[in-house]
Design an enzyme around this catalytic site. Structure first.
Site, short mmCIF file in Angstrom:
data_model
loop_
_atom_site.label_atom_id
_atom_site.label_comp_id
_atom_site.label_asym_id
_atom_site.label_seq_id
_atom_site.Cartn_x
_atom_site.Cartn_y
_atom_site.Cartn_z
N ASP A 7 16.86 4.13 -4.75
CA ASP A 7 17.92 3.16 -4.49
C ASP A 7 17.35 1.77 -4.77
O ASP A 7 16.57 1.25 -3.98
CB ASP A 7 18.38 3.28 -3.03
CG ASP A 7 19.49 2.28 -2.69
OD1 ASP A 7 19.85 1.46 -3.56
OD2 ASP A 7 19.97 2.30 -1.54
N TRP A 43 8.78 5.17 0.92
CA TRP A 43 9.41 6.42 1.36
C TRP A 43 9.30 7.44 0.25
O TRP A 43 9.17 7.09 -0.92
CB TRP A 43 10.84 6.17 1.81
CG TRP A 43 11.90 6.30 0.78
CD1 TRP A 43 12.25 5.38 -0.15
CD2 TRP A 43 12.76 7.41 0.59
NE1 TRP A 43 13.28 5.83 -0.91
CE2 TRP A 43 13.61 7.08 -0.47
CE3 TRP A 43 12.89 8.66 1.23
CZ2 TRP A 43 14.59 7.96 -0.93
CZ3 TRP A 43 13.86 9.51 0.78
CH2 TRP A 43 14.69 9.16 -0.28
N ASP A 70 8.58 -0.23 -3.37
CA ASP A 70 9.25 -1.45 -3.86
C ASP A 70 8.18 -2.42 -4.36
O ASP A 70 7.04 -2.39 -3.89
CB ASP A 70 10.06 -2.10 -2.72
CG ASP A 70 11.30 -1.28 -2.39
OD1 ASP A 70 11.71 -0.45 -3.23
OD2 ASP A 70 11.86 -1.47 -1.29
N ASN A 106 16.59 5.83 1.94
CA ASN A 106 16.15 4.97 0.83
C ASN A 106 16.74 3.56 0.81
O ASN A 106 16.30 2.73 0.05
CB ASN A 106 16.35 5.68 -0.52
CG ASN A 106 17.81 5.88 -0.86
OD1 ASN A 106 18.69 5.39 -0.14
ND2 ASN A 106 18.08 6.59 -1.92
N TRP A 164 11.40 -1.96 1.44
CA TRP A 164 10.03 -1.52 1.79
C TRP A 164 9.00 -2.63 1.62
O TRP A 164 7.81 -2.39 1.81
CB TRP A 164 9.66 -0.27 0.99
CG TRP A 164 10.49 0.89 1.38
CD1 TRP A 164 11.49 1.47 0.68
CD2 TRP A 164 10.42 1.61 2.63
NE1 TRP A 164 12.06 2.49 1.40
CE2 TRP A 164 11.43 2.60 2.59
CE3 TRP A 164 9.64 1.51 3.77
CZ2 TRP A 164 11.66 3.47 3.65
CZ3 TRP A 164 9.85 2.38 4.82
CH2 TRP A 164 10.85 3.35 4.75
N TYR A 185 12.30 -8.62 -2.32
CA TYR A 185 12.35 -7.38 -3.10
C TYR A 185 12.66 -7.68 -4.57
O TYR A 185 13.58 -8.44 -4.87
CB TYR A 185 13.42 -6.45 -2.53
CG TYR A 185 13.80 -5.31 -3.45
CD1 TYR A 185 12.94 -4.22 -3.62
CD2 TYR A 185 14.99 -5.33 -4.17
CE1 TYR A 185 13.27 -3.18 -4.49
CE2 TYR A 185 15.33 -4.30 -5.03
CZ TYR A 185 14.46 -3.22 -5.19
OH TYR A 185 14.79 -2.19 -6.04
N THR A 230 11.90 -1.19 -7.93
CA THR A 230 11.31 0.02 -7.32
C THR A 230 10.64 0.89 -8.37
O THR A 230 11.20 1.09 -9.45
CB THR A 230 12.41 0.83 -6.59
OG1 THR A 230 13.10 -0.02 -5.69
CG2 THR A 230 11.83 2.01 -5.82
N1 ABN Z 1 14.22 0.08 -1.51
C1 ABN Z 1 15.11 -0.73 -2.24
C2 ABN Z 1 15.88 -1.68 -1.38
C3 ABN Z 1 15.44 -2.97 -1.26
C4 ABN Z 1 16.16 -3.86 -0.49
C5 ABN Z 1 17.30 -3.43 0.18
C6 ABN Z 1 17.71 -2.11 0.02
C7 ABN Z 1 17.00 -1.23 -0.75
#
Ligand code: ABN
Length: 177
Positions: free
Chosen positions: A77, A102, A121, A149, A153, A162, A165
């Protein structure tokens, strides 16, 4: 045309004598009620036929690392790092891999084996915005953090920002004997 008038007059009188107005109304009423109940359950195809056509044409490439359909992305995700200056296993320059992660389990269609995939991430640069992917095979609800997910992270890194991923193989399942 007098004969025609008298013919219809005779016929009308015959019908009027043999059928009451009430029974005629009952018949018409039944027809209306029956139609109202039966028509909605008839199997109409309400789908857009073009939607099916598009489905048929969509090409799924389980080997393209820049595609959400790539087999290792079965529970990813986020934005694919392979579209953001990194690769499927390396973070883009200037970002840092997350300290926590994860894991999901994806089946490799080539050997039929299940692989444990770590979805890390990449952190420290604003979100990449390219190749968003959201697949949730065997994902569990959010109260089981390690198997959910939809989590940032980057939470344990110096920067929680972020970017994208990655999906690295960290284990392989044994075939059941
Ligand atoms: N693991 C990806 C993610 C990042 C930020 C928010 C939701 C999902």
């Amino acid at each position: 045309m007098k004969w025609l008038d008298s013919f219809f007059e005779k016929k009308t009188r015959q019908v009027a004598q043999s059928a009451s107005r009430r029974s005629a109304l009952v018949k018409v009423g039944k027809l209306f009620v029956g139609t109202a109940f039966i028509l909605p359950v008839l199997p109409f195809d309400r789908m857009n036929p073009n939607a099916h056509a598009a489905e048929g044409k969509k090409k799924v490439d389980v080997d393209d690392e820049t595609s959400c359909d790539y087999w290792r992305h079965c529970a990813l995700d986020g934005f694919l790092c392979s579209c953001c200056g990194g690769t499927v296993t390396t973070c883009p320059p200037g970002t840092e891999i997350s300290k926590v992660t994860w894991v999901g389990t994806c089946r490799n269609p080539h050997d039929g084996k299940d692989y444990l995939i770590s979805y890390n991430d990449c952190c420290g640069v604003a979100q990449c915005g390219r190749c968003f992917c959201n697949r949730n095979e065997r994902e569990r609800p959010g109260y089981r953090l390690g198997v959910h997910n939809d989590i940032n992270w980057c939470m344990a890194n110096t920067s929680n920002t972020y970017n994208c991923t990655v999906a690295a193989i960290v284990g392989v399942g044994e075939p059941r004997g």
